[in-house]
Design a protein around this motif. Sequence first.
Motif, mmCIF file in Angstrom:
data_model
loop_
_atom_site.group_PDB
_atom_site.id
_atom_site.type_symbol
_atom_site.label_atom_id
_atom_site.label_comp_id
_atom_site.label_asym_id
_atom_site.label_seq_id
_atom_site.Cartn_x
_atom_site.Cartn_y
_atom_site.Cartn_z
ATOM 1 N N LEU A 255 -14.973 85.704 -18.901
ATOM 2 C CA LEU A 255 -15.184 85.596 -17.730
ATOM 3 C C LEU A 255 -14.579 87.447 -17.209
ATOM 4 C CD1 LEU A 255 -14.379 84.471 -14.426
ATOM 5 C CD2 LEU A 255 -12.030 84.385 -14.917
ATOM 6 N N LEU B 281 -14.118 89.314 -13.449
ATOM 7 C CA LEU B 281 -13.665 89.593 -12.832
ATOM 8 C C LEU B 281 -13.544 90.522 -11.945
ATOM 9 C CD1 LEU B 281 -10.587 87.684 -12.104
ATOM 10 C CD2 LEU B 281 -11.018 89.727 -10.743
ATOM 11 N N ASP B 282 -14.251 90.330 -10.671
ATOM 12 C CA ASP B 282 -14.319 91.510 -10.291
ATOM 13 C C ASP B 282 -15.475 92.664 -10.615
ATOM 14 O OD1 ASP B 282 -14.072 90.997 -8.063
ATOM 15 O OD2 ASP B 282 -11.424 91.931 -8.178
ATOM 16 N N TYR C 99 -12.064 90.095 -17.952
ATOM 17 C CA TYR C 99 -10.896 89.922 -17.359
ATOM 18 C C TYR C 99 -10.662 88.965 -18.449
ATOM 19 C CZ TYR C 99 -6.755 88.099 -14.570
ATOM 20 O OH TYR C 99 -6.003 87.484 -13.963
ATOM 21 N N TYR D 197 -10.860 82.136 -6.681
ATOM 22 C CA TYR D 197 -11.886 83.052 -6.753
ATOM 23 C C TYR D 197 -13.200 81.833 -7.031
ATOM 24 C CZ TYR D 197 -9.505 86.774 -8.283
ATOM 25 O OH TYR D 197 -8.441 87.306 -7.916
ATOM 26 N N VAL E 192 -16.488 81.097 -9.282
ATOM 27 C CA VAL E 192 -17.953 82.099 -10.106
ATOM 28 C C VAL E 192 -19.263 80.659 -10.244
ATOM 29 C CG1 VAL E 192 -15.639 82.307 -11.649
ATOM 30 C CG2 VAL E 192 -16.693 80.338 -11.442
ATOM 31 N N ARG F 229 -18.808 84.452 -14.434
ATOM 32 C CA ARG F 229 -18.625 86.172 -13.442
ATOM 33 C C ARG F 229 -17.650 85.508 -11.851
ATOM 34 N NH1 ARG F 229 -22.141 88.090 -9.611
ATOM 35 N NH2 ARG F 229 -24.810 86.904 -10.148
ATOM 36 N N THR F 230 -16.972 86.413 -11.586
ATOM 37 C CA THR F 230 -16.602 86.205 -9.705
ATOM 38 C C THR F 230 -17.654 86.537 -8.946
ATOM 39 O OG1 THR F 230 -15.377 87.804 -10.255
ATOM 40 C CG2 THR F 230 -14.040 86.012 -10.433
ATOM 41 N N GLU G 136 -13.928 85.797 -2.846
ATOM 42 C CA GLU G 136 -12.348 85.264 -3.008
ATOM 43 C C GLU G 136 -12.244 83.734 -2.624
ATOM 44 O OE1 GLU G 136 -8.045 86.801 -3.378
ATOM 45 O OE2 GLU G 136 -9.102 88.301 -3.478
#
Length: 346
Positions: free
Chosen positions: A192, A194-195, A199, A229, A231, A241-242, A245
């Motif tokens: 993953l 994240l931002d 993560y 989030y 994804v 990937r995010t 939110e």
Amino acid sequence: MNTRSRVLILAASGLVAATAITGYVVNAHDAAEGTGTGAGTTGSIDLRTSETAGTPGTPGTATTILFRDTAPGPEFGHVASVPAAHPGAAPTVSSTLCDRFYAAHDTAVCLQRGGALPATYATVLDHSLHQVRQVKTAGFPNRARVSASGTMVSWTTFVQGDSYLSDDFSTRTSILDTKTGRLVDTIESIPLTLDGKPYHAADVNYWGVTFAADDNTFYATVRTGGRTYLVQGDYRAWTARTLRENVECPSLSPDGTRLVFKKRVDASANRPWRLYVLDLRTMVETPLAEEHSIDDQAAWLDDHTVMYGRPRQTGGDWDVWAVPADGGGEPRVLIPDASSPTPLGG
């Protein structure tokens, strides 16, 4: 997922007998045969026939709606169908019994509770709703989806807790490729981002998968650190990937340009969610006219309309409602005594 959740999964997997529900979908026929309530007709449902039933519409427009019958009586929980052009017509009610249901093209998935401990049996069905494969997993039935081609199947269960409002709930989401037979028992292992940064965390939970037309791209919800989030996943590359939110239970539009989802808008337990549509090109959100809190993975009736299960304020029964996807109009009852709406055709 925390240690307590993993222990629960192992316990359920080890102690629930695999024979508890094997053949349940098929054997429900004997109980359902000849037990119609008069509201509908007991009969067979063929996904291929349903896709072409009635007058062909424009691309992205359903010709048939399948759903889970929730009317009190012997047909409660059985999969039923109505013409999309006449959703108030008397339904055809099948012998297939499910707690959650979804279908596309020539494939369906039926989630059923079973066993002494919390367990779910995910049964993959062919176009005539006959069992092709059955997978046992821990927890209670929650979400189910099939890609437009019928190739990719996903389901989610609650392995701890039974509400997204609980702070300690835990989910388990699986993906099955029906062409190769490959089963990803839990997608928590997917790397993953994240931002924009890699993560890793023990509390990562995924749910509410929806597939794109390429049978590779998918969208889902991930929760970690008390936040949710949206994804975007790549099945073949096995990455995610995010994107944004506060997005839960996304569902991709037939044209692949928008997602309908439920958004947390209130911290209270009374009206916590509202349905929104997200434009994937502009990332602009539009609140829909439905102001009731909806805890469901909405489905697209066509490119302009979404449908979803909504519980009645009294009585505990469910109906399927519809609302325009552009934020205008008003919500309306589409099919009374129904849940798990599934569009076919288009």
